[in-house]
Every structure is written in C-alpha cells, then in structure tokens.
Design an enzyme around this catalytic site. Sequence first.
Site, short mmCIF file in Angstrom:
data_model
loop_
_atom_site.label_atom_id
_atom_site.label_comp_id
_atom_site.label_asym_id
_atom_site.label_seq_id
_atom_site.Cartn_x
_atom_site.Cartn_y
_atom_site.Cartn_z
N LYS A 24 -6.86 33.24 -19.95
CA LYS A 24 -7.61 32.02 -19.73
C LYS A 24 -8.88 32.67 -18.66
O LYS A 24 -8.70 33.69 -18.09
CB LYS A 24 -6.87 30.93 -18.71
CG LYS A 24 -6.31 31.44 -17.51
CD LYS A 24 -6.91 31.92 -16.23
CE LYS A 24 -6.03 32.29 -15.03
NZ LYS A 24 -7.02 32.69 -13.81
N ASP A 149 -0.10 29.37 -12.17
CA ASP A 149 -0.89 29.54 -13.39
C ASP A 149 -0.14 29.06 -14.56
O ASP A 149 -0.90 28.79 -15.55
CB ASP A 149 -1.82 30.83 -13.58
CG ASP A 149 -3.13 30.91 -12.81
OD1 ASP A 149 -3.29 29.79 -11.98
OD2 ASP A 149 -3.53 31.88 -12.77
#
Length: 295
Positions: A24, A149
Amino acid sequence: MGFVVTEVQEQVAGWGEKWPAPAKLNLMLRITGRRPDGYHLLQTVFQIIDLCDWITFHPVEDGLVFLHDPIPGVPEQDDLTIRAANLLKQYTGCLLGVCIEVEKNLPMGGGLGGGSSDAATTLVVLNKLWGLKLPLEKLMELGLLLGADVPVFVYGYTAWGEGIGEELKPITIPEQWVVVIKPDCHVNTKQIFLAEQLTRDSKPITMRDFIAGDWRNDCLPVVSNLYKAVGEALDALSQYADARLTGTGACVFAQFNSEESAREAFSALSPNWSVYLARGLNRSPLYEKLEQGSV
C-alpha cells in the site's frame, strides 16, 4: 520441519496456491491530534498497489502452525503470519494446522506495509481454508490486534482512513502507474512520532480536499531532516513527477498518467536506486483471486 497433507484437505481448492499480499501507499498523511494513550489521530488515504508478497498455505495433520522456511536467528513466533494464524486458532478454537510459505518481494522497513499485508492475507485466506466463516468486520478487529495497518489490507479497498488508521471508508481514485524508490535506510516510525517538531494539530480535511490535490504528509519534514537518503530519493524522483513520502517512509513514490512515462522514470532511476514499478488499484488482488473460485 515437514508437513503432511491429508487426502481430504488436498481436495479443497486454495491449499498449495500462491495468495497475494499487496503493498500500500499512503497518498497523504495528516496528524490531527493525539489520544491519551499516546497514539496519534490521523487522516490518510491508503491505496493498494499491485506489488505483492506471495503466501502459500499447506495443511498439516497435527494442528501446528509453523513457517516453511523460517529465517535463521529470528523467532518464528514473532512472524506476523504465524501470529495471525495463531490468533485465528485462539479466537475460534480451531484445531487445524498450517505450514506457511512466504515469498518476500516487498522491501522491509519501507512503509509499504509488507508484514501487515502478509498478516491480513493469512487471516482472510485461513478463514476460508479452515471454514471459520468469520465476517469481515471481525477479521478487521483481529487484524488491529496485530498492527494498525492490518485492517486496511483485510478491508481490501483503497480507503480513506481516520482514527489511528483503522476507521475506513472506501474511496475511488484513478488507478495510476507509480514508481517507488526504497532508499538505503530504515526509518524508525516510533522516532518520527516522538519527534518534538512533528506537526500534531493539522486541520482535518475532506475527501473532496484530497481529490482536489491536498496531499500533504505531516511526517515529511521530520523524516527528511533525520534521514538524508530519503531527501535524496525525493530529489531524484522529483525530476520525473511530483514525488511524495508514503507514511513515515522510507519509501518515496510518484504517480504517472501513463505506463510509458512511468517506465521511462523507472529505467532512468534503476541504475542508482532500488526502484519498483507498480499500478495503483482500488481493490485488492487478494479479493479478486477469492472471487475467481479458488476457494
């Protein structure tokens, strides 16, 4: 350590296949406050990119959870995939086992979320392979126990994030080509968030503000000051497009409107840097594979 596949498990699609654990980027990062427990409140946009680790799950008969190729000198129980699998077993009472094989492609310590994504793929895929049927929301809750995350990778969409990054809403943005540089340094995230000069009172913005081009990263001044290599990488990439820091780094990235322009920058930078070429995605390839009928 070997593993033994049972005849029943061999017939279940998904075992022995490679499952993606994508990276990401944080396309912006604003720090809007701080909780009493010390965690920072933030706004960010997570975009999945098609740069992936690959994870293979092998069924075992004895209920154990272990790595196919453990790293010498690194405690196996500290690995996020092992922790994720054991967390699933603990929460559900599952008695099944797994041998986890990880093909690492994402750079360590770059801010691309490699370990968190590996954990998320483990949660999502074993939930299917073990027949646990936990809802997405519960998998995200379990993921948060492993790291801030992990939930966005379980969520599986490019997302607007708030809170400490776990409050997620889907956001659709252009799936542009990106060039990512990993400088030769490892940014200490804790050091950045403890820095006195870090901005902690940014005014919150809206999705519309972000889409209009408000891409500020409050960590950038601190990281650039403490890590010379990050600043040098930003300067190098800025010759080809608007270069930004993802999260606290160390990776920096730039978006491109065409594959051709991205490949030109990638080729020019490759002799001097660790560079990655990828495509931004609005949906995780993990869920694309799940829907293809493998499981």
